[in-house]
Design a protein around this motif. Structure first.
Motif, PDB file in Angstrom:
ATOM      1  N   LYS A  89       0.829  -1.225  -0.053  1.00  0.00           N
ATOM      2  CA  LYS A  89       0.026  -0.046  -0.204  1.00  0.00           C
ATOM      3  C   LYS A  89       0.802   1.315   0.038  1.00  0.00           C
ATOM      4  CE  LYS A  89      -4.015  -1.955   2.195  1.00  0.00           C
ATOM      5  NZ  LYS A  89      -4.957  -1.737   3.534  1.00  0.00           N
ATOM      6  N   TRP A 185       0.502 -12.790  -1.883  1.00  0.00           N
ATOM      7  CA  TRP A 185      -0.346 -11.762  -2.501  1.00  0.00           C
ATOM      8  C   TRP A 185      -1.872 -12.002  -2.625  1.00  0.00           C
ATOM      9  CZ3 TRP A 185       2.307  -8.016  -5.264  1.00  0.00           C
ATOM     10  CH2 TRP A 185       3.743  -8.297  -5.320  1.00  0.00           C
ATOM     11  N   GLU A 187      -4.042 -10.898  -0.392  1.00  0.00           N
ATOM     12  CA  GLU A 187      -4.965  -9.722  -0.255  1.00  0.00           C
ATOM     13  C   GLU A 187      -5.404  -9.079  -1.489  1.00  0.00           C
ATOM     14  OE1 GLU A 187      -5.768  -7.854   3.272  1.00  0.00           O
ATOM     15  OE2 GLU A 187      -5.500 -10.268   3.551  1.00  0.00           O
ATOM     16  N   ASP A 188      -4.327  -8.874  -2.341  1.00  0.00           N
ATOM     17  CA  ASP A 188      -4.826  -8.046  -3.573  1.00  0.00           C
ATOM     18  C   ASP A 188      -4.064  -8.726  -4.830  1.00  0.00           C
ATOM     19  OD1 ASP A 188      -2.010  -5.401  -2.889  1.00  0.00           O
ATOM     20  OD2 ASP A 188      -2.239  -7.760  -2.627  1.00  0.00           O
ATOM     21  N   GLU A 189      -4.636  -9.904  -5.271  1.00  0.00           N
ATOM     22  CA  GLU A 189      -4.277 -10.701  -6.224  1.00  0.00           C
ATOM     23  C   GLU A 189      -4.041  -9.938  -7.528  1.00  0.00           C
ATOM     24  OE1 GLU A 189      -5.555 -14.732  -8.013  1.00  0.00           O
ATOM     25  OE2 GLU A 189      -5.614 -14.677  -5.746  1.00  0.00           O
ATOM     26  N   PRO A 190      -2.608  -9.797  -8.051  1.00  0.00           N
ATOM     27  CA  PRO A 190      -2.322  -9.021  -9.232  1.00  0.00           C
ATOM     28  C   PRO A 190      -2.760 -10.123 -10.324  1.00  0.00           C
ATOM     29  CG  PRO A 190      -0.364  -9.676  -8.218  1.00  0.00           C
ATOM     30  CD  PRO A 190      -1.339 -10.026  -7.073  1.00  0.00           C
TER      31      PRO A 190
END
Ligand SMILES: NC(=O)c1ccc[n+]([C@@H]2O[C@H](COP(=O)([O-])OP(=O)(O)OC[C@H]3O[C@@H](n4cnc5c(N)ncnc54)[C@H](OP(=O)(O)O)[C@@H]3O)[C@@H](O)[C@H]2O)c1
Length: 226
Positions: A89, A185, A187-190
């Motif tokens: 973040k 990753w 939480e915010d899987e790219p």
């Protein structure tokens, strides 16, 4: 039989390193917060392994686990400081709880574990400490500012440990790598997660360096994937 203690051994790179040490005939101590994940890894290992449920961010739990290891088992020949959390973040978006979690796990947890094994390694003048850092500990990025700061901290700790142990048979190895396809990753899987390096491949490179070090010593492993 040599022994390796691996933090964060229930998934990703930690589990692959656990398998690799087991194949080298090490007795492996699997540390992590989630018992069922550790049990699954342990079941897949042919050699001896032991499970310890521990939150490395809690120094009292860490001390208790290492007390049990030393009392009921034996020396620690290799400590792998691998456990980590990823919160990617900006400074605007990250809250104080997340800042604490990153520092408590990614730096302080590794320091607590190292403090538990180093005196015995120094007494025996022998041992390996493998620190899993990240390329984020070499190049900081604004969009993962506190994660980068925690990994820079870990790099500083590892370099100072290398200096501390330079005239001994204790080897400190720091591994720097780019993105890997792991649950870090979640939480915010790219979108491009599947294209990230596999922890199995990264483990092979790390273990090649680990085994080479008897004759050619380099304290850093730098893996230049994205
Ligand atoms: N994935 C990447 O792109 C990447 C890139 C460079 C470096 N790294 C580094 O590689 C290391 C391994 O991460 P990974 O990618 O394999 O991710 P991962 O699969 O999420 O593994 C991290 C492990 O650490 C454990 N853990 C987290 N907090 C803990 C705590 N307080 N106490 C004990 N165990 C804890 C987790 O298990 P529990 O939640 O069950 O405890 C988990 O098994 C980390 O240090 C990470 O920063 C990762």
């Amino acid at each position: 039989m040599k022994t390796a203690v691996i933090t964060g051994a229930g998934s990703g790179l930690g589990s692959e390193l656990a398998y690799a040490f087991s194949k080298l005939d090490y007795k492996v101590y699997l540390l992590g917060r989630t018992r069922y994940k550790l049990e699954k890894i342990s079941r897949n290992m042919k050699g001896k392994s032991f499970i310890y449920e521990v939150d490395i961010a809690d120094p009292l739990s860490v001390a208790e686990v290492f007390r049990e290891i030393y009392e009921s088992h034996d020396n620690v020949d290799c400590l792998v400081n691998n456990a980590g959390v990823g919160i990617f973040k900006t400074l605007d978006d990250i809250d104080n709880r997340e800042i604490d979690l990153l520092f408590d796990t990614n730096i302080k947890g590794a320091i607590y574990c190292t403090k538990e094994v180093l005196p015995d390694m120094q007494r025996r003048n022998n041992g390996d400490i493998l620190n899993i850092i990240s390329n984020s500990g070499k190049t900081a990025k604004a969009h993962e500012i506190i994660y980068s700061a925690s990994k820079f901290g870990m790099r500083g700790f590892s370099e100072a440990l290398t200096d501390l142990t330079k005239d001994t048979n204790i080897r400190v190895l720091a591994a720097y790598m780019g993105n890997m396809n792991t649950s870090l990753w979640r939480e915010d899987e790219p979108e491009e997660l599947k294209s990230y390096a596999s922890p199995t491949d990264v483990t092979k490179i790390i273990m090649d360096h680990f085994l080479d070090r008897e004759s050619i010593f380099s304290s850093d492993i730098e893996i230049d994937n994205q």
